[in-house]
Write a protein that holds these residues in place. Structure first.
Motif: not given
Ligand code: SF4
Length: 65
Positions: A23-41
């Motif tokens: 819910x906080x991170x996805x892979x970018x097109x390079x296969x690296x972790x990409x944080x979504x713009x979400x406040x840490x609950x």
């Protein structure tokens, strides 16, 4: 507000953080972790900090914005 930040110079794309916190991170097109713009609950913070500890390259952190 606290958010997850990933240093792309360090991330090796192991997937630990993405699989642990989809819910906080996805892979970018390079296969690296990409944080979504979400406040840490507050209820997620301890789990996320544990993942921060386990990142093999110390590429991920939680930052105050
Ligand atoms: S745990 Fe670290 S190295 Fe692995 S994908 Fe996440 S930021 Fe990248």
């Amino acid at each position: 507000m606290e958010k997850i930040v990933v240093d792309k110079e360090k991330c090796i794309g192991c997937g630990l953080c993405v699989h642990s916190h989809p819910e906080y991170l996805v892979f970018d097109e390079m296969g690296q972790a990409d944080p979504v713009d979400k406040e840490v609950a507050p209820e997620d913070k301890m789990d996320i900090l544990e993942t921060v500890e386990h990142c093999p390259t110390e590429a991920i952190k939680v930052e105050q914005e």
